[in-house]
Design a protein around this motif. Structure first.
Motif, mmCIF file in Angstrom:
data_model
loop_
_atom_site.group_PDB
_atom_site.id
_atom_site.type_symbol
_atom_site.label_atom_id
_atom_site.label_comp_id
_atom_site.label_asym_id
_atom_site.label_seq_id
_atom_site.Cartn_x
_atom_site.Cartn_y
_atom_site.Cartn_z
ATOM 1 N N THR A 26 5.603 4.606 13.208
ATOM 2 C CA THR A 26 4.693 5.124 12.125
ATOM 3 C C THR A 26 4.581 3.931 10.822
ATOM 4 O O THR A 26 5.597 3.324 10.824
ATOM 5 C CB THR A 26 4.793 6.279 11.672
ATOM 6 N N VAL A 27 3.637 4.115 10.189
ATOM 7 C CA VAL A 27 3.917 3.179 8.958
ATOM 8 C C VAL A 27 5.060 3.812 7.925
ATOM 9 O O VAL A 27 5.623 2.753 7.748
ATOM 10 C CB VAL A 27 2.354 3.427 8.194
ATOM 11 N N LEU A 139 -0.969 1.419 8.838
ATOM 12 C CA LEU A 139 -0.696 0.593 9.444
ATOM 13 C C LEU A 139 -1.733 -0.150 10.204
ATOM 14 O O LEU A 139 -2.531 0.487 10.929
ATOM 15 C CB LEU A 139 0.226 0.839 10.636
ATOM 16 N N LEU A 140 -2.116 -1.491 10.249
ATOM 17 C CA LEU A 140 -3.034 -2.015 11.023
ATOM 18 C C LEU A 140 -2.641 -2.951 12.019
ATOM 19 O O LEU A 140 -3.368 -4.055 12.460
ATOM 20 C CB LEU A 140 -4.065 -3.049 10.055
ATOM 21 N N GLY A 141 -1.586 -2.516 12.845
ATOM 22 C CA GLY A 141 -1.172 -3.245 13.798
ATOM 23 C C GLY A 141 -0.235 -4.555 13.306
ATOM 24 O O GLY A 141 0.407 -4.375 12.573
ATOM 25 N N THR A 164 -2.938 -6.079 1.077
ATOM 26 C CA THR A 164 -2.364 -6.074 2.585
ATOM 27 C C THR A 164 -1.118 -6.698 2.392
ATOM 28 O O THR A 164 -1.007 -7.727 1.987
ATOM 29 C CB THR A 164 -3.326 -6.701 3.541
ATOM 30 N N TYR A 165 -0.158 -6.155 3.020
ATOM 31 C CA TYR A 165 1.188 -6.687 3.140
ATOM 32 C C TYR A 165 1.603 -6.921 4.707
ATOM 33 O O TYR A 165 1.368 -6.223 5.536
ATOM 34 C CB TYR A 165 2.370 -5.500 2.713
ATOM 35 N N TYR A 166 2.478 -8.202 4.976
ATOM 36 C CA TYR A 166 2.643 -8.472 6.229
ATOM 37 C C TYR A 166 4.374 -8.464 5.998
ATOM 38 O O TYR A 166 4.907 -9.218 5.346
ATOM 39 C CB TYR A 166 2.169 -9.838 6.537
#
Length: 243
Positions: A26-27, A139-141, A164-166
C-alpha cells in the motif's frame, strides 16, 4: 520451444512480477519504509530546524545559496548569482519572493496558486505525518526514472495542489520530484532530481546534490557544503522585507 519465445516469456513474467509487487504494497507501507530509510520517526519528530549552506550553478554561473527551514513554520532560500540575490520564502500563512532577474528588487507576495504549490516546503520531510496536515497520498504504480523503476506517489496537500514523488524501491529514497509552478505568468513543469544521499551526525539521511530542471529552459544544480540541525532560528527572517 523457440528460444526467442522463452526469452520473451521470461521478460513478461519479470514485468508482471514487479508490477504485482508494486501493488502488493500500500502507499502507506511504502511511505513507512521511506520514513525508516531517512532516519525513522523518532529522529524526524525531533527535527525543529535545518540550515544548509550550498553552492548553486546555473548556466555556468556559480554562487552561494542558503536554505533555512523552521519545521512547520517557515522556509527561506537565498541564492546569489552575478552579485544579485534571489530570495524565496514560504510560511504557514503565505509566501513572498525577491527576484531582481524578474525586474524588481522589492519583495513581492507570491500569487495564491504559486504559494499553494510550494507551501509544504516548510516541512523538512514531506511524507512525515502528511495525513495530519490534511494531505492525501496515492500510489500510481511504478515508472522509470533513469535506470530505476521507481514507485510513483502523488501527494496532494490540503489546498489541492499535487506533487509527484518517485522513490527508489531498493533504498526508498526520493529520486525525483515533479510539480508545476508559475514562472512570470507561465505554468512550467519543475523536475528535481536528488542524489548523493548521506547520513549526517544527527542521524537522518539528506541528499547532498539536487538538480532542478525548470520547463526544460534551464537547470540549476545545488551541492550541499554544510548542514546544521536544530539550531535556533530567528523567525523574523521569514517576514517580508527588503534585503
Amino acid at each position: 520451444m523457440n528460444m526467442k519465445v522463452v526469452k520473451y516469456c521470461l521478460i513478461l513474467i519479470t514485468v508482471l512480477f514487479n508490477t504485482a509487487l508494486a501493488y502488493s504494497q500500500t502507499v502507506d507501507e511504502i511511505i513507512a519504509k521511506h520514513i525508516d530509510a531517512v532516519g525513522g520517526k523518532d529522529k524526524l519528530s525531533g527535527l525543529t530546524s535545518v540550515h544548509m549552506e550550498s553552492t548553486s550553478e546555473v548556466m555556468g554561473s556559480e554562487g552561494p545559496s542558503t536554505t533555512t527551514i523552521l519545521n512547520g513554520k517557515g522556509f527561506r532560500n537565498e541564492s546569489e548569482f552575478n552579485g544579485q540575490k534571489v530570495v524565496r520564502v514560504y510560511t504557514d500563512k503565505g509566501g513572498w519572493t525577491i527576484n531582481p532577474f524578474a525586474g524588481s528588487n522589492d519583495p513581492q507576495a507570491l500569487p495564491d496558486e504559486q504559494y499553494k504549490a510550494g507551501e509544504d516546503e516548510i516541512y523538512v520531510e514531506p511524507f512525515f505525518n502528511y495525513a495530519d496536515r490534511g494531505s492525501k497520498a496515492e500510489l500510481l504504480g511504478q515508472e522509470k526514472v533513469g535506470e530505476v523503476n521507481a514507485y510513483k506517489i502523488k501527494l496532494t496537500n490540503k489546498d489541492n495542489s499535487a506533487t509527484t514523488y518517485y522513490l527508489d524501491p531498493s533504498t526508498y529514497y526520493v529520486t525525483q520530484v515533479v510539480t508545476t509552478t508559475n514562472v512570470m505568468g507561465q505554468d512550467m513543469e519543475v523536475k528535481s532530481n536528488f542524489s548523493d544521499y548521506k547520513k549526517i551526525d544527527y542521524g537522518v539521511v539528506i541528499p547532498q546534490t539536487v538538480q532542478v530542471n525548470i520547463g526544460d529552459q534551464f537547470t540549476m544544480t545545488t551541492k550541499v557544503n554544510k548542514i546544521d540541525i536544530n539550531q535556533p532560528v530567528d523567525a523574523s527572517i521569514f517576514e517580508m522585507k527588503r534585503l
